[in-house]
Scaffold this active site. Structure first.
Site, PDB file in Angstrom:
ATOM      1  N   SER A   8       0.619  -1.238   0.186  1.00 42.82           N
ATOM      2  CA  SER A   8       0.335  -0.305   0.171  1.00 42.82           C
ATOM      3  C   SER A   8       1.192   1.279  -0.248  1.00 42.82           C
ATOM      4  O   SER A   8       1.909   1.132   0.777  1.00 42.82           O
ATOM      5  CB  SER A   8      -0.923   0.282   1.195  1.00 42.82           C
ATOM      6  N   HIS A  33      -1.542  -1.466  -3.986  1.00 42.37           N
ATOM      7  CA  HIS A  33      -2.504  -0.726  -3.866  1.00 42.37           C
ATOM      8  C   HIS A  33      -2.788   0.327  -3.824  1.00 42.37           C
ATOM      9  O   HIS A  33      -1.633   1.138  -2.481  1.00 42.37           O
ATOM     10  CB  HIS A  33      -2.459  -1.841  -2.537  1.00 42.37           C
ATOM     11  N   ASP A  35      -4.332   3.590  -1.753  1.00 43.58           N
ATOM     12  CA  ASP A  35      -5.183   4.254  -0.977  1.00 43.58           C
ATOM     13  C   ASP A  35      -5.456   5.661  -1.113  1.00 43.58           C
ATOM     14  O   ASP A  35      -4.927   6.410  -1.146  1.00 43.58           O
ATOM     15  CB  ASP A  35      -4.743   4.383   0.126  1.00 43.58           C
ATOM     16  N   MET A  37      -7.902   8.654   0.097  1.00 43.85           N
ATOM     17  CA  MET A  37      -9.110   9.157   0.503  1.00 43.85           C
ATOM     18  C   MET A  37      -9.271  10.322   1.047  1.00 43.85           C
ATOM     19  O   MET A  37      -8.771  11.491   0.798  1.00 43.85           O
ATOM     20  CB  MET A  37      -7.741   8.987   2.947  1.00 43.85           C
ATOM     21  N   HIS A  67      -8.139   1.328  -4.325  1.00 46.37           N
ATOM     22  CA  HIS A  67      -8.683   1.480  -3.174  1.00 46.37           C
ATOM     23  C   HIS A  67      -9.861   2.549  -2.843  1.00 46.37           C
ATOM     24  O   HIS A  67      -9.039   3.532  -2.288  1.00 46.37           O
ATOM     25  CB  HIS A  67      -8.462   0.793  -2.225  1.00 46.37           C
ATOM     26  N   MET A  69     -11.495   5.290  -0.697  1.00 46.17           N
ATOM     27  CA  MET A  69     -12.051   5.786   0.536  1.00 46.17           C
ATOM     28  C   MET A  69     -12.722   7.246   0.177  1.00 46.17           C
ATOM     29  O   MET A  69     -12.009   7.870   1.071  1.00 46.17           O
ATOM     30  CB  MET A  69     -11.113   5.923   1.416  1.00 46.17           C
ATOM     31  N   MET A 138     -11.532  -5.440   4.724  1.00 38.66           N
ATOM     32  CA  MET A 138     -11.268  -4.467   5.575  1.00 38.66           C
ATOM     33  C   MET A 138     -11.349  -5.826   7.102  1.00 38.66           C
ATOM     34  O   MET A 138     -11.801  -6.162   8.075  1.00 38.66           O
ATOM     35  CB  MET A 138     -11.458  -3.717   5.671  1.00 38.66           C
ATOM     36  N   ASP A 176      -6.917  -6.096   3.927  1.00 43.86           N
ATOM     37  CA  ASP A 176      -6.176  -5.253   4.077  1.00 43.86           C
ATOM     38  C   ASP A 176      -6.170  -4.780   5.172  1.00 43.86           C
ATOM     39  O   ASP A 176      -7.207  -3.895   6.275  1.00 43.86           O
ATOM     40  CB  ASP A 176      -7.105  -3.579   2.715  1.00 43.86           C
TER      41      ASP A 176
END
Ligand code: DX5
Ligand code: ZN
Length: 225
Positions: A8, A33, A35, A37, A67, A69, A138, A176
């Protein structure tokens, strides 16, 4: 399915992101990966599509799973499709119409993923299995790297694996949060085939040593099965 180890980027040194991504890939990582946010769906802020575009522009052609979020999510799905995502994973809570969002991802040419927070029931998977290429469990509450693995995620992985076995197409089962050499064998034994690890990899000086150690643990779990 061949196990994938996916570092990640959240735990990478952002001042040298391109180098860090190259380094983990050279060290044996299978995918990256990514991420995202938004300080709204989760209480933290990371990076957007321009950063992926810039990694692609720098010649990084590895598989990248994004991913998301973020809430709302659909506009960013479009942007990440354009930026070169291979998989895009969304939380059911972040969209009014999960079915539409998952379909959009596939129509855009990427693999579609659905992600379950620790307290989100798996039931929704029964309604969208035919639309997904990746299921993410998760094992921490999303928002931060470096948290402790929630043990009940193992039982949830087993249940997810069972649901996935009904699919008539390949579906990856990803984990994850809090994954490290010490627990990755148990995670593999519970059914995961795609392993996200942030701090456990980027927190070490020797990326290739930790990735190899993870791979050995996964192989041992498979041999014991
Ligand atoms: C958490 C992120 C994770 C995180 C994992 O919200 O989705 O991908 O970076 O970090 P570690 O492996 O440090 O728990
Ligand atoms: Zn993640």
């Amino acid at each position: 399915m061949t196990p994938w180890i996916s570092p990640s980027i959240l735990a990478a040194d952002f001042s040298r992101l391109g180098e860090e991504v190259r380094a983990v890939l050279e060290a044996g990582a299978d995918t990256i990966h990514f991420d995202v946010m938004d300080n709204h769906y989760v209480p933290n802020l990371s990076v957007g599509p321009m950063v992926l575009e810039s990694l692609r522009g720098a010649g990084i052609d590895a598989t990248v799973d994004v991913h998301l979020m973020v809430k709302p999510v659909d506009a960013l799905v479009e942007s990440f499709l354009k930026a070169g995502a291979d998989y895009i994973t969304v939380h059911p809570e972040s969209t009014e119409h999960l079915h539409r969002t998952l379909s959009m991802i596939r129509q855009g040419g990427a693999g579609a993923g659905v992600v379950f927070n620790p307290a989100t029931p798996l039931a929704v998977l029964e309604e969208c299995l035919e639309l997904v290429d990746l299921v993410l469990i998760m094992s921490v509450n999303p928002g931060f790297g470096g948290q402790t693995f929630i043990e009940s995620s193992l039982a949830k992985l087993r249940r997810a694996r069972q649901l996935i076995s009904a699919a008539d197409h390949p579906v990856r089962l990803q984990i994850d949060g809090g994954v490290k050499v010490e627990n990755i064998g148990r995670v593999a034994a519970a059914g995961a085939d795609t392993f996200v690890a942030g701090s456990a990899i980027f927190g070490q000086d020797n990326y290739s040593q930790v990735i190899s150690a993870m791979r050995e643990e996964i192989a041992r779990a498979a041999a014991d099965a």
